[in-house]
Enzyme design. Structure first.
Site, mmCIF file in Angstrom:
data_model
loop_
_atom_site.group_PDB
_atom_site.id
_atom_site.type_symbol
_atom_site.label_atom_id
_atom_site.label_comp_id
_atom_site.label_asym_id
_atom_site.label_seq_id
_atom_site.Cartn_x
_atom_site.Cartn_y
_atom_site.Cartn_z
ATOM 1 N N SER A 197 -25.169 -50.020 24.537
ATOM 2 C CA SER A 197 -25.673 -50.767 23.374
ATOM 3 C C SER A 197 -25.165 -52.203 23.333
ATOM 4 O O SER A 197 -25.674 -53.025 22.582
ATOM 5 C CB SER A 197 -25.371 -50.040 22.068
ATOM 6 O OG SER A 197 -24.017 -50.164 21.717
ATOM 7 N N THR A 252 -22.800 -44.069 25.109
ATOM 8 C CA THR A 252 -21.818 -43.142 25.685
ATOM 9 C C THR A 252 -22.333 -41.715 25.714
ATOM 10 O O THR A 252 -22.096 -40.973 26.675
ATOM 11 C CB THR A 252 -20.513 -43.193 24.863
ATOM 12 O OG1 THR A 252 -19.924 -44.471 25.040
ATOM 13 C CG2 THR A 252 -19.522 -42.135 25.293
#
Ligand code: ASP
Length: 338
Positions: free
Chosen positions: A57, A15
């Site tokens: 991720s 992010t």
């Protein structure tokens, strides 16, 4: 500038590096673009950058953990510390994996990320990144996660909030320290040797099964056919349903050389499988391993690391219960009678 620490920033995505796209938030920013958001870093340390990956991720694999460990190994002597920017969703797994792949080193390896992208008005990216550089410039040996002003040991981290800035908790272990107005107050200092021991192998044939009430052995059979180790997240301090054929399933699997680890779905305080009748025989007759106070993330990574080195049951057991980076504090429970 002399006297300033030299830190390597390794970008992997998440992010923190994400931008709004038609298909939702996706990592797009480079490490240089991240750094441009926090010019004050130049007063903390000297930074060089590597863009190793740019992934959400969720898409990270054990292959990426090895890549990251090799990236640090190959540059270990050239830097005073390392900052890895990473998505929060699987950061705890990566932190645990790096703790096993890079053991006992004196230099800081700090993972950080954010719940909101660095380009958003309301973002935790800048403070987390600046704090990560501060920690990487300190005497903070080993792998840690720096997030929302807290420093959490790599083997003890768990993502416990999906949206709030305080995304991570330290499980069954105190925080290593806290940052107050950019100053690190360290509570605990990790022990270390003169140089780390690096490992370069993981066996990914490790599966995790979360038990639900009424589950039978079929899923466990399926997973055990395809893997070398099975971690079962059971209930409370640990045990398995006495109906459903689990005991026979595990006995057969262990006879075939598979490793079974019992852990708990409960976030805090860990397992103690021998306590109840539903666990006693598993522990004392079958001699399955148990996680005690380790996080599930650490158990997954530790088993991959151990099975990357050996399949001998005695050795697996010994390595599993030997603390690495304070991942387990209850080895006294190992082999306990009763
Ligand atoms: N999905 C993102 C990731 O893990 C979430 C984040 O970084 O906070 O890459």
């Amino acid at each position: 500038m002399t006297g300033m620490k030299k830190i390597l920033l390794i970008g992997t995505g998440g992010t923190i590096a994400s931008e709004v796209t038609d298909g939702g938030l996706a990592p797009e920013l480079t490490t240089e673009q991240l750094l441009a958001h926090i010019p004050a870093i130049s007063q903390i340390c000297r930074v060089e950058c590597i863009q190793l990956l740019n992934l959400d991720s969720t898409n990270m694999t054990p292959g990426h953990w090895l890549l990251l460990a090799r990236c640090i190994r190959d540059r270990y002597d050239g830097y005073d510390g390392f900052v890895v920017t990473h998505g929060t969703d699987t950061m705890a797994y990566t932190a645990a994996a790096l703790s096993y792949l890079i053991q006992g080193g004196p230099k800081p390896i700090v993972l950080t990320g954010a719940q909101k992208p660095i380009g958003f008005d309301s973002t935790d990216s800048k403070i987390n990144l600046a704090d990560a550089f501060r920690c990487a410039s300190e005497d903070l040996p080993g792998v840690s996660i720096v997030f929302n002003n807290r420093v959490i040991l790599g083997t003890r981290a768990k993502k416990t909030r999906s949206k709030s800035f305080q995304a991570f908790s330290s499980i069954n272990y105190p925080d290593l320290g806290v940052l107050r107005d950019g100053v690190l107050l360290r509570y605990i200092r990790q022990e270390h040797g003169p140089a780390p021991v690096f490992y370069d192998a993981l066996d990914t044939r490790v599966a995790l099964l979360k038990l639900v009430p009424g589950m039978g052995r079929e899923v466990a059979d399926f997973l055990l056919e395809r893997n070398d180790a099975l971690i079962i997240e059971s209930f409370g301090v640990g045990g398995l349903p006495e109906q459903g054929g689990f005991y026979g399933c595990l006995r057969d699997a262990m006879a075939a050389g598979k490793i079974i680890v019992l852990t708990t779905q409960v976030e805090n305080e860990g397992s103690d499988v021998g306590i109840y009748h539903v666990g006693h025989a598993l522990k004392h007759d079958l001699r399955v391993l148990e996680a005690y106070d380790m996080t599930t993330e650490a158990v997954v990574a530790k088993l991959m690391w151990i099975l990357g080195q050996t399949r001998k049951r005695g050795r697996v057991e010994q390595l599993f219960y030997t603390p690495v980076a304070m991942d387990i504090l209850w080895p006294a429970g190992y082999g306990r009678e009763g």
